[in-house]
Design a protein around this motif. Structure first.
Motif, mmCIF file in Angstrom:
data_model
loop_
_atom_site.group_PDB
_atom_site.id
_atom_site.type_symbol
_atom_site.label_atom_id
_atom_site.label_comp_id
_atom_site.label_asym_id
_atom_site.label_seq_id
_atom_site.Cartn_x
_atom_site.Cartn_y
_atom_site.Cartn_z
ATOM 1 N N GLY A 119 -5.363 2.901 -4.545
ATOM 2 C CA GLY A 119 -4.595 3.751 -5.456
ATOM 3 C C GLY A 119 -3.996 4.942 -4.728
ATOM 4 O O GLY A 119 -2.832 5.295 -4.926
ATOM 5 N N ILE A 120 -4.788 5.560 -3.867
ATOM 6 C CA ILE A 120 -4.294 6.734 -3.134
ATOM 7 C C ILE A 120 -3.212 6.316 -2.138
ATOM 8 O O ILE A 120 -2.208 7.016 -1.968
ATOM 9 N N MET A 121 -3.386 5.160 -1.526
ATOM 10 C CA MET A 121 -2.334 4.666 -0.632
ATOM 11 C C MET A 121 -1.036 4.479 -1.397
ATOM 12 O O MET A 121 0.058 4.695 -0.876
ATOM 13 N N LYS A 122 -1.181 4.096 -2.674
ATOM 14 C CA LYS A 122 0.016 3.888 -3.493
ATOM 15 C C LYS A 122 0.658 5.233 -3.848
ATOM 16 O O LYS A 122 1.868 5.406 -3.702
ATOM 17 N N ILE A 123 -0.151 6.192 -4.285
ATOM 18 C CA ILE A 123 0.372 7.510 -4.658
ATOM 19 C C ILE A 123 1.104 8.155 -3.492
ATOM 20 O O ILE A 123 2.155 8.757 -3.652
ATOM 21 N N THR A 124 0.513 8.052 -2.304
ATOM 22 C CA THR A 124 1.070 8.758 -1.157
ATOM 23 C C THR A 124 2.099 7.900 -0.408
ATOM 24 O O THR A 124 2.413 8.179 0.747
ATOM 25 N N ASP A 125 2.592 6.857 -1.062
ATOM 26 C CA ASP A 125 3.666 6.027 -0.504
ATOM 27 C C ASP A 125 3.254 5.244 0.741
ATOM 28 O O ASP A 125 4.106 4.777 1.482
ATOM 29 N N GLN A 126 1.938 5.116 0.986
ATOM 30 C CA GLN A 126 1.547 4.384 2.188
ATOM 31 C C GLN A 126 1.810 2.887 2.051
ATOM 32 O O GLN A 126 2.112 2.220 3.039
ATOM 33 N N LEU A 127 1.716 2.377 0.807
ATOM 34 C CA LEU A 127 2.005 0.946 0.621
ATOM 35 C C LEU A 127 3.495 0.658 0.821
ATOM 36 O O LEU A 127 3.853 -0.256 1.566
ATOM 37 N N PRO A 128 4.403 1.440 0.172
ATOM 38 C CA PRO A 128 5.825 1.245 0.486
ATOM 39 C C PRO A 128 6.137 1.469 1.965
ATOM 40 O O PRO A 128 7.014 0.807 2.517
ATOM 41 N N ALA A 129 5.393 2.393 2.601
ATOM 42 C CA ALA A 129 5.646 2.644 4.022
ATOM 43 C C ALA A 129 5.340 1.395 4.842
ATOM 44 O O ALA A 129 6.097 1.036 5.750
ATOM 45 N N LEU A 130 4.254 0.705 4.503
ATOM 46 C CA LEU A 130 3.939 -0.560 5.185
ATOM 47 C C LEU A 130 5.073 -1.551 4.971
ATOM 48 O O LEU A 130 5.546 -2.202 5.905
ATOM 49 N N LEU B 89 1.961 9.129 5.888
ATOM 50 C CA LEU B 89 1.160 8.785 7.067
ATOM 51 C C LEU B 89 -0.128 8.118 6.599
ATOM 52 O O LEU B 89 -0.616 8.403 5.514
ATOM 53 N N PHE B 90 -0.660 7.211 7.421
ATOM 54 C CA PHE B 90 -1.914 6.561 7.043
ATOM 55 C C PHE B 90 -3.054 7.534 7.280
ATOM 56 O O PHE B 90 -3.299 7.960 8.406
ATOM 57 N N ASN B 91 -3.751 7.866 6.195
ATOM 58 C CA ASN B 91 -4.724 8.964 6.297
ATOM 59 C C ASN B 91 -5.979 8.582 7.075
ATOM 60 O O ASN B 91 -6.758 9.433 7.450
ATOM 61 N N TYR B 92 -6.170 7.277 7.332
ATOM 62 C CA TYR B 92 -7.372 6.880 8.072
ATOM 63 C C TYR B 92 -7.078 6.698 9.565
ATOM 64 O O TYR B 92 -7.961 6.332 10.327
ATOM 65 N N LEU B 93 -5.836 6.949 9.965
ATOM 66 C CA LEU B 93 -5.490 6.856 11.386
ATOM 67 C C LEU B 93 -5.084 8.235 11.889
ATOM 68 O O LEU B 93 -4.532 9.033 11.133
ATOM 69 N N GLU B 97 -2.326 6.995 16.498
ATOM 70 C CA GLU B 97 -2.390 5.640 15.919
ATOM 71 C C GLU B 97 -1.315 5.427 14.867
ATOM 72 O O GLU B 97 -0.764 4.338 14.733
ATOM 73 N N ASN B 98 -1.007 6.505 14.117
ATOM 74 C CA ASN B 98 0.050 6.405 13.116
ATOM 75 C C ASN B 98 1.382 6.044 13.748
ATOM 76 O O ASN B 98 2.092 5.170 13.272
ATOM 77 N N ILE B 99 1.722 6.749 14.816
ATOM 78 C CA ILE B 99 3.027 6.531 15.429
ATOM 79 C C ILE B 99 3.057 5.207 16.176
ATOM 80 O O ILE B 99 4.069 4.496 16.171
ATOM 81 N N ALA B 100 1.923 4.853 16.788
ATOM 82 C CA ALA B 100 1.879 3.605 17.548
ATOM 83 C C ALA B 100 1.800 2.382 16.638
ATOM 84 O O ALA B 100 2.053 1.259 17.084
ATOM 85 N N LEU B 133 -5.272 14.520 16.407
ATOM 86 C CA LEU B 133 -5.533 15.118 15.091
ATOM 87 C C LEU B 133 -5.346 14.089 13.978
ATOM 88 O O LEU B 133 -4.654 13.085 14.146
ATOM 89 N N MET B 134 -5.971 14.363 12.820
ATOM 90 C CA MET B 134 -5.766 13.525 11.649
ATOM 91 C C MET B 134 -4.650 14.142 10.804
ATOM 92 O O MET B 134 -4.447 15.359 10.835
ATOM 93 N N PRO B 135 -3.927 13.309 10.018
ATOM 94 C CA PRO B 135 -2.826 13.843 9.218
ATOM 95 C C PRO B 135 -3.251 15.013 8.324
ATOM 96 O O PRO B 135 -2.473 15.942 8.099
ATOM 97 N N SER B 136 -4.493 14.977 7.816
ATOM 98 C CA SER B 136 -4.926 16.045 6.905
ATOM 99 C C SER B 136 -5.046 17.390 7.610
ATOM 100 O O SER B 136 -5.107 18.424 6.964
#
Lengths: 255, 261
Positions: A119-130, B89-93, B97-100, B133-136
């Motif tokens: 859900g959070i990936m969806k809110i923060t546009d991470q799914l569309p980003a993929l 940005l992927f919050n777990y990377l 890692e995000n850019i790569a 660093l992490m995105p947060s």
């Protein structure tokens, strides 16, 4: 007229969700086996769903086994049948409590987290980003979770069974003085392969059910804060109830 | 490069895109301007294929992406970069890692080369040294720049920016504007920017499209728009509260509503 229309609409809605979620499951499942294979993603998910659930499963199993030990002892003693305590504990755990309690615990711990994460990936546009990076979000995010659920749940359940039986042993034999040989020996002769097979088959189905429902609810959550928080609650409620219903269906089919 | 042909998209009764026709020129920066709710983000999401229009077509180099097979669309997407409003940005990377990430997923480039590429892209956005660093841990302006570095890591032909400067302080806005312009001038990357920031728009735009309630009310070179005689355009670019564009959304008369409710 209006009542009929609204009943019809909500029924259609429900069937639509059922259909969509089924397609979702099939796509996610088969995508997992198409190249490029993402083994490291899968290992990470097994770690999250499976290995991080070990402690919670251990504690649940231990106390379930111990309670069964006490309860079983006092019921069986009335008929002078303490000797079959091991059989009683093992059968109830292997056939029923192991798969069901294990699945319920994993739902509470990992299922809700899966929904929230997606859900959070969806809110923060991470799914569309993929999607924009030409990566299928279902294949990348969902498939590893579903496969990990299928692998993790039977393993966790086997672990649950073991710890549960040990818990019953601890209370029954060490505390209440049931004969050790009777506890183990009668258990070994009474438990058939079908019992174990049935329990593991159940946990297999629960593994699919948990990741499927929690991923689908997260994936279709409304992209707002309230949407995700209610989706997380929904996951726990819907999955837990589905586990109990499916358990009844499977039990009646297996017997 | 991209041609939008008679695009229609409705949410309920509201038309977010009402028979839109426009095109984005190769090598130019086109800014789509509009107030909130004017349908500019919806237009962008349809152009990149994240949403399907009700009718109409979007041609990318002559191919209609709205009816395209997923596989083909993914091929085209590799030529596109997108900077999302929240950076996505992927919050777990971590930043590296995000850019790569796109490189790891789509190419077989050796890790040492990937490291060089990531360092170069981070240098472009002025954030070298933040790899671990992490995105947060980054500020809003910095995450946008990291998002931009990720968007350009595959060397796209076209970059889409969804409100790249909203919510940023003036300096960060200036930095982002300069980056958009530099990328366009240095690498000849076609750029499409969705924005409601007039100042930043005139700093970077070659062409401007102004949207209003799902319709294009003005379109043309930046200078033309600036000197436009159209009252609606004037009101929008000067940010005047009174004018032909109404502030309220309802057709109901205000007095009627409070007196005779």
């Amino acid at each position: 007229m209006q009542i009929a229309a609204s009943i019809g609409r909500s029924t259609l809605n429900r069937f639509q969700i059922l259909g969509r979620s089924t397609i979702f499951l099939f796509v996610a499942f088969f995508q997992a086996f198409l190249p490029p294979l993402r083994f490291s993603r899968f290992v990470k998910e097994v770690e999250f769903i499976g290995s991080k659930s070990f402690l919670i499963v251990f504690i649940t199993a231990l106390f379930t086994g111990m309670v069964l030990g006490i309860q079983g002892y006092y019921s069986l003693r009335q008929f002078g049948a303490e000797a079959v305590l091991g059989v009683m504990v093992a059968l109830s755990i292997i056939r029923e409590l192991g798969p069901v309690l294990c699945a319920l615990m994993v739902t509470g711990r990992a299922g809700s987290a899966i929904t929230a994460q997606i859900g959070i990936m969806k809110i923060t546009d991470q799914l569309p980003a993929l999607e924009m990076m030409a990566i299928d979000p279902i294949k990348y995010v969902i498939s590893p979770k579903i496969i990990a659920g299928i692998i993790s749940l039977p393993l966790l359940t086997a672990f649950f069974d073991l710890v549960g039986i040990a818990g019953g042993y601890l209370v029954g034999v060490k505390l209440l003085g049931v004969n050790e040989g009777a506890y183990i020996g009668k258990m070994v002769t009474a438990i058939t392969f079908e019992d174990i097979y049935g329990g593991i088959l159940k946990s297999f189905c629960f593994g699919i059910l948990i990741t499927w429902i929690s991923a689908f609810i997260g994936f279709t959550a409304e992209p707002t804060t309230e949407g995700v928080s209610s989706a997380t609650t929904n996951t726990v409620v819907v999955t837990s109830l589905s586990i109990l219903v499916l358990d009844y269906i499977l039990t009646s089919l297996l017997l | 490069m991209i041609k939008v042909d008679n695009l229609v998209k409705k949410y309920g009764d509201v038309a977010a895109s009402n028979h839109l026709n426009c095109h984005f020129e190769k090598g130019k920066i086109t800014v789509i301007l509009g107030g909130s709710g004017s349908g500019k983000s919806t237009l962008l999401r349809q152009v990149v294929g994240l949403e399907k229009p009700d009718s109409g077509a979007v041609y990318f180099d002559g191919m209609d992406i709205t009816i395209m097979h997923r596989k083909k669309l993914y091929e085209i997407r590799k030529k596109m970069g997108m900077l999302f409003q929240g950076s996505a940005l992927f919050n777990y990377l971590n930043i590296y890692e995000n850019i790569a990430f796109p490189l790891h997923e789509h190419t077989k480039i050796a890790d040492s080369v990937i490291k060089t590429i990531v360092t170069m892209k981070l240098e472009m956005v002025g954030l070298r040294g933040t790899e671990h660093l992490m995105p947060s841990q980054l500020s809003g302006g910095m995450t946008k720049r990291v998002g931009l570095a990720r968007a350009i890591v595959m060397d796209p032909e076209i970059i889409f920016y969804d409100e790249p400067t909203s919510g940023l302080d003036p300096i960060s806005t200036g930095v982002i504007d300069k980056l958009i312009k530099d990328l366009n001038r240095a690498l000849n990357i076609t750029s499409v920017v969705v924005s409601h920031d007039i100042e930043s728009c005139f700093r970077i735009a070659d062409n401007i499209i102004i949207l209003f309630f799902g319709e294009i009310i003005a379109m043309g070179a930046a200078e033309e728009i600036k000197n436009s005689k159209d009252l609606r355009v004037k009101q929008f670019i000067n940010g005047e509260p009174e004018g032909p564009i109404p502030f309220t959304r309802t057709d109901k008369n205000y007095l009627d509503e409070i007196l005779f409710y």
